[in-house]
Scaffold this motif. Structure first.
Motif, PDB file in Angstrom:
ATOM      1  N   GLU A  81       0.834  -1.219   0.000  1.00 49.07           N
ATOM      2  CA  GLU A  81       0.000   0.000   0.000  1.00 49.07           C
ATOM      3  C   GLU A  81       0.857   1.253   0.000  1.00 49.07           C
ATOM      4  N   TYR A  82       1.971   1.168   0.649  1.00 43.35           N
ATOM      5  CA  TYR A  82       2.927   2.276   0.653  1.00 43.35           C
ATOM      6  C   TYR A  82       3.317   2.581  -0.795  1.00 43.35           C
ATOM      7  N   ARG A  83       3.611   1.525  -1.535  1.00 36.26           N
ATOM      8  CA  ARG A  83       3.967   1.694  -2.948  1.00 36.26           C
ATOM      9  C   ARG A  83       2.794   2.295  -3.745  1.00 36.26           C
ATOM     10  N   LEU A 288       4.129  12.604   7.833  1.00 36.18           N
ATOM     11  CA  LEU A 288       5.191  12.432   6.824  1.00 36.18           C
ATOM     12  C   LEU A 288       4.825  11.310   5.847  1.00 36.18           C
ATOM     13  N   VAL A 289       4.420  10.186   6.373  1.00 34.33           N
ATOM     14  CA  VAL A 289       4.164   9.009   5.533  1.00 34.33           C
ATOM     15  C   VAL A 289       2.972   9.251   4.600  1.00 34.33           C
ATOM     16  N   LEU A 290       1.960   9.959   5.097  1.00 28.62           N
ATOM     17  CA  LEU A 290       0.791  10.243   4.252  1.00 28.62           C
ATOM     18  C   LEU A 290       1.021  11.470   3.361  1.00 28.62           C
ATOM     19  N   LYS A 291       2.206  12.060   3.464  1.00 32.87           N
ATOM     20  CA  LYS A 291       2.516  13.277   2.701  1.00 32.87           C
ATOM     21  C   LYS A 291       1.423  14.322   2.863  1.00 32.87           C
ATOM     22  N   THR A 318       0.039   3.839   8.434  1.00 36.45           N
ATOM     23  CA  THR A 318       0.393   5.245   8.245  1.00 36.45           C
ATOM     24  C   THR A 318       1.657   5.671   8.984  1.00 36.45           C
ATOM     25  N   SER A 319       2.232   4.783   9.799  1.00 33.12           N
ATOM     26  CA  SER A 319       3.370   5.240  10.596  1.00 33.12           C
ATOM     27  C   SER A 319       4.276   4.080  11.026  1.00 33.12           C
ATOM     28  N   PRO A 320       4.933   3.456  10.052  1.00 31.04           N
ATOM     29  CA  PRO A 320       5.815   2.336  10.413  1.00 31.04           C
ATOM     30  C   PRO A 320       7.144   2.848  10.976  1.00 31.04           C
TER      31      PRO A 320
END
Ligand code: DI6
Ligand code: FE
Length: 408
Positions: A81-83, A288-291, A318-320
Motif C-alpha cells: 500500500e505504501y507503494r 510524513l508518511v501520508l505526505k 500510516t506510521s511504520p
C-alpha cells in the motif's frame, strides 16, 4: 541501604522544572527513585549508601522515554500500500477498496497469540533499545471480541516479559470490519458488550476511537465515551487527522486524557484542550508518511497553554516508525516544536497523556526508577541525532532491561 546508586557526569531530571545536574547521582530502591541530584549532596559515601555503585565515565542520564501512542501489536505489513500511495492512490481510496486497516485485521485475526507476541516483542525491543521504558499499546486490529482480547493480552504479556510499563488501550472503534453486518449493531457490541467484558478481565487501561470521516462519527464516539465513563475508564481520541471533525472539542468535552493527531483542529479546539487539561499528542511520522500538507496548529496549542506530547503512532499503515527519538526529530523539523517541547513530549507530557504522571516521566524521588544512560552530553542530542542508537543502558523499575553491546 539503596539497591543501586548510579554516578553520572550529567543528569536531566525532566518534569515541571527540568534541571540539568552536573556530577549527578541517582539511587534506586525497590524499583523507585530514592535520590536524584548532585553527587556532592549525598548524605554519605556511595559505598555506604547502596549495595551496588555504578559509575558512568561519560554520558547523560534522563528519564526513560514514554511512547504514548502506538499500535504495535499487529501481524503482516502493508508495504504494498505504501507503494500504491507513492503512485498516487490515496489512503482513503485504499481503505474503500478493502485494504488499509482491513488488511491488518485479516492478518492479525489469523495469527496465533504466540505469533503476534513474537512480532510485537521484536518491535518493542527496538523501541526499548533506544530509550523507551513505557509504551501505550492499542488494540483495534481484531474488531471482534476474541481477537481484541488476543491483542490486549499480548500487550499485557509484553509488559510482563520485557520489564517495561505497558498501558493498554481498547481501540474499540477503529474501522468497521468487513463482516460487521449492521453498523449500529456492531458498534453496540463493541461498546456495550465487549468493553465491559475486556475491562472486567483487567485488559483495558483506557479506550480510544478513530474519529474520522472514513471511520467513526461523533455520535458513535459519544456512545463509547459514555460507556467508558460508566466504567471509570479514561478516554483518548484520534482527532481531526484527515479532516476537521471537531474531534479535539469532543475529547475535551469528555475530559479525555489525550486528543491525538490534530492536523485539522481549529483555534476553539486548541483552547478547549488547554481548558480541559487534555494532552495534544502529535504524530509527525503519520503526517510524513501520508505526505500531508496540513500541519497541527502547534503555535495555537502553545499559545492556548495546551500540553503537547510526541509519539511514534507505530502502525503498519500510516506510521511504520520504530524510533521515538526520530518522532522527536520530526516534530521539531516538521511541526516547529522546540527542543524543550519535544523532550517534555516524550517524558512528563507523555506521562500525563497516559494518566501516570504521578509515577512516571521525571527523575524525582518516589517515581518509578525508569531511566536511560545515553551516549550524549546534552538532552538536545536526543533529537539532534536522527535515528541510530544512543542509548547505552535502559533501566525500568530499577532493572536494566537493555544494555547495548559494546563494539571494539
Ligand atoms: N492511527 C490509526 O488508527 C489510523 N491512523 C492513525 O494514525 C490507521 C492505522 C492504519 O492504517 O492501520
Ligand atoms: Fe494511531
Amino acid at each position: 541501604m539503596w539497591d543501586c546508586l548510579w554516578i553520572a557526569p550529567r543528569l536531566w531530571t525532566g518534569g515541571n522544572s527540568p534541571t540539568l545536574v552536573e556530577d549527578a547521582a541517582l539511587a534506586s530502591q525497590g524499583g523507585r527513585i530514592a535520590y536524584s541530584g548532585p553527587a556532592s549532596e549525598l548524605p554519605d559515601a556511595p559505598s555506604r549508601l547502596a549495595r551496588e555503585v555504578r559509575r558512568l565515565a561519560h554520558g547523560l542520564v534522563t528519564p526513560g522515554l514514554i511512547d504514548c501512542h502506538t499500535h504495535l501489536v499487529f501481524a503482516g505489513q502493508r508495504a504494498d500500500e505504501y507503494r500504491q500511495r507513492l503512485g498516487g492512490v490515496s489512503y482513503a481510496d485504499i481503505a474503500a477498496r478493502g485494504g488499509g486497516i482491513a488488511g491488518s485485521v485479516r492478518a492479525t485475526r489469523a495469527a496465533s497469540a504466540d505469533e503476534l507476541y513474537a512480532l510485537a516483542a521484536a518491535r518493542a525491543r527496538q523501541l526499548i533499545a533506544d530509550g523507551v521504558t513505557t509504551i501505550e499499546i492499542k488494540s483495534g486490529y481484531g474488531l471482534d471480541l476474541e481477537s481484541e482480547r488476543k491483542m490486549l493480552k499480548v500487550a499485557r504479556r509484553l509488559g510482563r516479559s520485557l520489564g517495561l510499563t505497558v498501558r493498554t488501550t481498547y481501540l474499540a472503534l477503529h474501522s468497521l470490519p468487513p463482516d460487521a453486518g449492521d453498523r449500529a449493531a456492531w458498534v453496540h457490541a463493541a461498546v456495550a458488550e465487549w468493553l465491559p467484558q475486556l475491562a472486567a478481565e483487567g485488559l483495558v487501561d483506557a479506550v480510544d476511537a478513530y474519529h474520522e470521516g472514513i471511520a467513526f462519527h461523533a455520535d458513535e464516539v459519544r456512545l463509547l465515551f459514555n460507556a467508558a465513563r460508566a466504567l471509570n475508564l479514561p478516554l483518548r481520541l484520534h482527532a481531526d487527522q484527515l479532516s476537521d471533525q471537531q474531534g479535539a472539542a469532543l475529547a475535551a468535552e469528555f475530559g479525555a486524557l489525550s486528543a491525538d493527531h490534530l492536523e485539522y483542529t481549529d483555534a476553539a479546539g486548541c483552547a478547549a484542550l488547554a481548558r480541559a487539561g487534555t494532552v495534544a499528542v502529535l504524530l509527525p511520522a503519520a503526517y510524513l508518511v501520508l505526505k500531508e500538507t496540513r500541519k497541527p496548529p502547534v503555535a495555537q496549542l502553545r499559545a492556548a497553554g495546551a500540553a503537547m506530547a510526541v509519539a511514534t503512532d507505530l502502525n503498519p499503515g500510516t506510521s511504520p516508525l520504530l524510533s521515538l527519538r526520530t518522532a522527536m526529530s520530526l516534530a521539531i523539523g516538521l511541526f516547529d516544536l522546540t527542543i524543550e517541547e519535544a523532550l517534555a513530549g516524550v517524558t512528563s507530557h507523555a506521562a500525563r497523556a497516559l494518566g501516570i504522571a504521578d509515577t512516571h516521566g521525571c527523575l524525582a524521588p518516589g517515581r518509578r526508577a525508569d531511566f536511560v544512560c545515553w551516549d550524549a552530553e546534552t538532552p538536545a542530542e536526543l533529537c539532534y541525532w536522527i535515528g541510530g542508537t544512543l542509548a547505552r543502558e535502559v533501566v525500568a523499575g530499577g532493572n536494566v532491561i537493555h544494555s547495548r553491546p559494546e563494539h571494539h
